[in-house]
Motif scaffolding. Sequence first.
Motif, PDB file in Angstrom:
ATOM      1  N   ARG A 165      11.884 -12.238  -6.731  1.00 43.83           N
ATOM      2  CA  ARG A 165      12.327 -11.107  -7.541  1.00 43.83           C
ATOM      3  C   ARG A 165      11.134 -10.385  -8.187  1.00 43.83           C
ATOM      4  O   ARG A 165      10.005 -10.839  -8.100  1.00 43.83           O
ATOM      5  CB  ARG A 165      13.299 -11.578  -8.615  1.00 43.83           C
ATOM      6  N   ASP A 166      11.463  -9.277  -8.809  1.00 44.95           N
ATOM      7  CA  ASP A 166      10.498  -8.517  -9.611  1.00 44.95           C
ATOM      8  C   ASP A 166       9.327  -7.975  -8.788  1.00 44.95           C
ATOM      9  O   ASP A 166       8.205  -7.852  -9.288  1.00 44.95           O
ATOM     10  CB  ASP A 166       9.956  -9.378 -10.765  1.00 44.95           C
ATOM     11  N   ILE A 167       9.589  -7.641  -7.538  1.00 47.67           N
ATOM     12  CA  ILE A 167       8.585  -6.948  -6.731  1.00 47.67           C
ATOM     13  C   ILE A 167       8.579  -5.477  -7.140  1.00 47.67           C
ATOM     14  O   ILE A 167       9.630  -4.831  -7.174  1.00 47.67           O
ATOM     15  CB  ILE A 167       8.899  -7.064  -5.227  1.00 47.67           C
ATOM     16  N   ASN A 168       7.423  -4.940  -7.457  1.00 50.35           N
ATOM     17  CA  ASN A 168       7.310  -3.539  -7.842  1.00 50.35           C
ATOM     18  C   ASN A 168       7.627  -2.639  -6.644  1.00 50.35           C
ATOM     19  O   ASN A 168       6.977  -2.733  -5.607  1.00 50.35           O
ATOM     20  CB  ASN A 168       5.905  -3.259  -8.370  1.00 50.35           C
ATOM     21  N   ARG A 169       8.623  -1.768  -6.817  1.00 47.31           N
ATOM     22  CA  ARG A 169       9.076  -0.946  -5.701  1.00 47.31           C
ATOM     23  C   ARG A 169       8.000   0.009  -5.203  1.00 47.31           C
ATOM     24  O   ARG A 169       7.821   0.181  -3.992  1.00 47.31           O
ATOM     25  CB  ARG A 169      10.327  -0.161  -6.116  1.00 47.31           C
ATOM     26  N   THR A 170       7.281   0.630  -6.127  1.00 54.10           N
ATOM     27  CA  THR A 170       6.228   1.571  -5.722  1.00 54.10           C
ATOM     28  C   THR A 170       5.149   0.866  -4.910  1.00 54.10           C
ATOM     29  O   THR A 170       4.695   1.378  -3.876  1.00 54.10           O
ATOM     30  CB  THR A 170       5.612   2.236  -6.959  1.00 54.10           C
ATOM     31  N   ASN A 171       4.722  -0.298  -5.379  1.00 58.32           N
ATOM     32  CA  ASN A 171       3.735  -1.077  -4.625  1.00 58.32           C
ATOM     33  C   ASN A 171       4.265  -1.451  -3.257  1.00 58.32           C
ATOM     34  O   ASN A 171       3.540  -1.403  -2.251  1.00 58.32           O
ATOM     35  CB  ASN A 171       3.350  -2.344  -5.391  1.00 58.32           C
ATOM     36  N   PHE A 172       5.530  -1.844  -3.242  1.00 57.72           N
ATOM     37  CA  PHE A 172       6.116  -2.280  -1.973  1.00 57.72           C
ATOM     38  C   PHE A 172       6.155  -1.131  -0.967  1.00 57.72           C
ATOM     39  O   PHE A 172       5.810  -1.307   0.204  1.00 57.72           O
ATOM     40  CB  PHE A 172       7.528  -2.831  -2.196  1.00 57.72           C
ATOM     41  N   GLU A 173       6.584   0.042  -1.413  1.00 51.84           N
ATOM     42  CA  GLU A 173       6.643   1.199  -0.511  1.00 51.84           C
ATOM     43  C   GLU A 173       5.259   1.529   0.032  1.00 51.84           C
ATOM     44  O   GLU A 173       5.095   1.820   1.228  1.00 51.84           O
ATOM     45  CB  GLU A 173       7.234   2.399  -1.242  1.00 51.84           C
ATOM     46  N   ARG A 174       4.254   1.514  -0.849  1.00 53.40           N
ATOM     47  CA  ARG A 174       2.885   1.789  -0.409  1.00 53.40           C
ATOM     48  C   ARG A 174       2.423   0.742   0.593  1.00 53.40           C
ATOM     49  O   ARG A 174       1.838   1.074   1.637  1.00 53.40           O
ATOM     50  CB  ARG A 174       1.945   1.793  -1.621  1.00 53.40           C
ATOM     51  N   CYS A 175       2.681  -0.510   0.312  1.00 52.75           N
ATOM     52  CA  CYS A 175       2.260  -1.588   1.204  1.00 52.75           C
ATOM     53  C   CYS A 175       2.986  -1.526   2.541  1.00 52.75           C
ATOM     54  O   CYS A 175       2.381  -1.801   3.588  1.00 52.75           O
ATOM     55  CB  CYS A 175       2.489  -2.940   0.538  1.00 52.75           C
ATOM     56  N   PHE A 176       4.265  -1.171   2.513  1.00 50.15           N
ATOM     57  CA  PHE A 176       5.001  -1.084   3.779  1.00 50.15           C
ATOM     58  C   PHE A 176       4.382  -0.035   4.688  1.00 50.15           C
ATOM     59  O   PHE A 176       4.156  -0.286   5.884  1.00 50.15           O
ATOM     60  CB  PHE A 176       6.473  -0.762   3.529  1.00 50.15           C
ATOM     61  N   ARG A 177       4.108   1.153   4.150  1.00 48.73           N
ATOM     62  CA  ARG A 177       3.492   2.206   4.962  1.00 48.73           C
ATOM     63  C   ARG A 177       2.138   1.758   5.496  1.00 48.73           C
ATOM     64  O   ARG A 177       1.818   1.977   6.678  1.00 48.73           O
ATOM     65  CB  ARG A 177       3.331   3.488   4.134  1.00 48.73           C
ATOM     66  N   GLN A 178       1.348   1.117   4.644  1.00 47.89           N
ATOM     67  CA  GLN A 178       0.024   0.656   5.042  1.00 47.89           C
ATOM     68  C   GLN A 178       0.111  -0.399   6.137  1.00 47.89           C
ATOM     69  O   GLN A 178      -0.590  -0.326   7.151  1.00 47.89           O
ATOM     70  CB  GLN A 178      -0.690   0.085   3.813  1.00 47.89           C
ATOM     71  N   GLN A 179       0.979  -1.376   5.942  1.00 45.54           N
ATOM     72  CA  GLN A 179       1.088  -2.474   6.894  1.00 45.54           C
ATOM     73  C   GLN A 179       1.746  -2.038   8.201  1.00 45.54           C
ATOM     74  O   GLN A 179       1.389  -2.541   9.268  1.00 45.54           O
ATOM     75  CB  GLN A 179       1.858  -3.638   6.267  1.00 45.54           C
ATOM     76  N   PHE A 180       2.683  -1.106   8.123  1.00 44.24           N
ATOM     77  CA  PHE A 180       3.285  -0.581   9.343  1.00 44.24           C
ATOM     78  C   PHE A 180       2.219   0.095  10.205  1.00 44.24           C
ATOM     79  O   PHE A 180       2.174  -0.106  11.432  1.00 44.24           O
ATOM     80  CB  PHE A 180       4.404   0.406   9.005  1.00 44.24           C
ATOM     81  N   LYS A 181       1.374   0.870   9.567  1.00 42.59           N
ATOM     82  CA  LYS A 181       0.295   1.539  10.303  1.00 42.59           C
ATOM     83  C   LYS A 181      -0.659   0.527  10.919  1.00 42.59           C
ATOM     84  O   LYS A 181      -1.054   0.654  12.089  1.00 42.59           O
ATOM     85  CB  LYS A 181      -0.459   2.483   9.363  1.00 42.59           C
ATOM     86  N   LEU A 182      -1.033  -0.495  10.149  1.00 44.51           N
ATOM     87  CA  LEU A 182      -1.948  -1.516  10.665  1.00 44.51           C
ATOM     88  C   LEU A 182      -1.342  -2.277  11.837  1.00 44.51           C
ATOM     89  O   LEU A 182      -2.009  -2.517  12.850  1.00 44.51           O
ATOM     90  CB  LEU A 182      -2.328  -2.490   9.548  1.00 44.51           C
ATOM     91  N   MET A 183      -0.077  -2.668  11.702  1.00 45.43           N
ATOM     92  CA  MET A 183       0.573  -3.393  12.789  1.00 45.43           C
ATOM     93  C   MET A 183       0.676  -2.519  14.038  1.00 45.43           C
ATOM     94  O   MET A 183       0.516  -3.005  15.165  1.00 45.43           O
ATOM     95  CB  MET A 183       1.961  -3.851  12.354  1.00 45.43           C
ATOM     96  N   SER A 184       0.941  -1.229  13.845  1.00 46.27           N
ATOM     97  CA  SER A 184       1.047  -0.319  14.982  1.00 46.27           C
ATOM     98  C   SER A 184      -0.294  -0.144  15.683  1.00 46.27           C
ATOM     99  O   SER A 184      -0.351   0.073  16.903  1.00 46.27           O
ATOM    100  CB  SER A 184       1.581   1.036  14.520  1.00 46.27           C
ATOM    101  N   GLU A 185      -1.380  -0.230  14.925  1.00 48.55           N
ATOM    102  CA  GLU A 185      -2.714  -0.132  15.520  1.00 48.55           C
ATOM    103  C   GLU A 185      -3.104  -1.429  16.236  1.00 48.55           C
ATOM    104  O   GLU A 185      -3.694  -1.404  17.317  1.00 48.55           O
ATOM    105  CB  GLU A 185      -3.740   0.195  14.441  1.00 48.55           C
TER     106      GLU A 185
END
Length: 252
Positions: A45-65
Motif C-alpha cells: 500500500r501507499d505507493i505514490n501515484r505520481t511516482n508510479f505513473e512516471r516509473c511505468f512510462r520509464q520502465q515501459f520504454k526501457l523494456m521496449s528497447e
Amino acid sequence: MPLTEQFVRNLQRFRLVTFDVTDTLIKLKDPVTQYLQTAAACGVRDINRTNFERCFRQQFKLMSEQHSNFGCHTIGWQNWWRQLVINTFNCADATVPQDKLPAIAEHLLNVFRTSACWSHVDCAADLVQCVRGIGKSVGVISNFDASLPKVLKAMDFDDKFDFVLTSYEAGVMKPDPSIFEIPVKMLSIEPNQALHIGNKFDMDYIGARQSGWSSLLVQSQFEPATSEEARRHSYPSIAQMLYALEFEEINW
C-alpha cells in the motif's frame, strides 16, 4: 443498423478493412488504479501515484528497447509483462517487499486480459458491423502481445473478425510494411484494395499508406507530426468517422 448508399460507395473499392485495437475499438479504463488496487490487495500500500505513473512510462520504454515487441524474440510476452510490473514497483518504491511482487505481477497479467480493465470505444462495434454488413473481409492489425484474441473475446469482439494479426505473431510492429503485407498475401488481394483504421499517425496512417493501403485516422487531438493529408482523413471520434462514411463522400 441500416446501411446508406453513401457508405457502400465510400468502401466500394476495398475488399479488406482492418482495425487497430487500443483506443480504436477498446480502451483501458484506468490502468494505474488497477495496478495500485492489485498491489493493495496483495498487501503493498501507499505507493505514490505520481511516482508510479512516471516509473511505468520509464520502465515501459526501457523494456521496449531491451526486449522489443513484447519480448517476442527474447523472453516471451508473459515474462515481459511480469518484469515490467516488478521493475515499475521497484522504481516507484524501493522498499516494496520483493516476495510480494510475483503475486502482484501474476494477478495483473490475468486481470488485464478480462473486461474488468477495458471498455468499448463508442460506435466502434457499430462500425465493424457495418463493414461486415457490406461483405468486406474484416480484420485486426495491432501492436499487441499474443493475448489479444483473449481480450477481444472478453469484450465480445471474438466473432467479429476474419483474422486477428498481432505484432507479436507477425514478428514486427507497425509501421513496418511487413505486417501489412501478411493479410494482403493471405487474401490474394492488391494493397490498394485494403483500408486500415487506427489512431496513431505514424503506426497506423503512415504505416498503411507506405504499404500501398488507404487509411483513416481517429484522433481527438492531432499529434504534432500529423500531415495535412492525414488531417483530411482524420476524425475526432469513431462515431464521427462512421457518420462521415455514411453521409459524406470520402476522397481517398
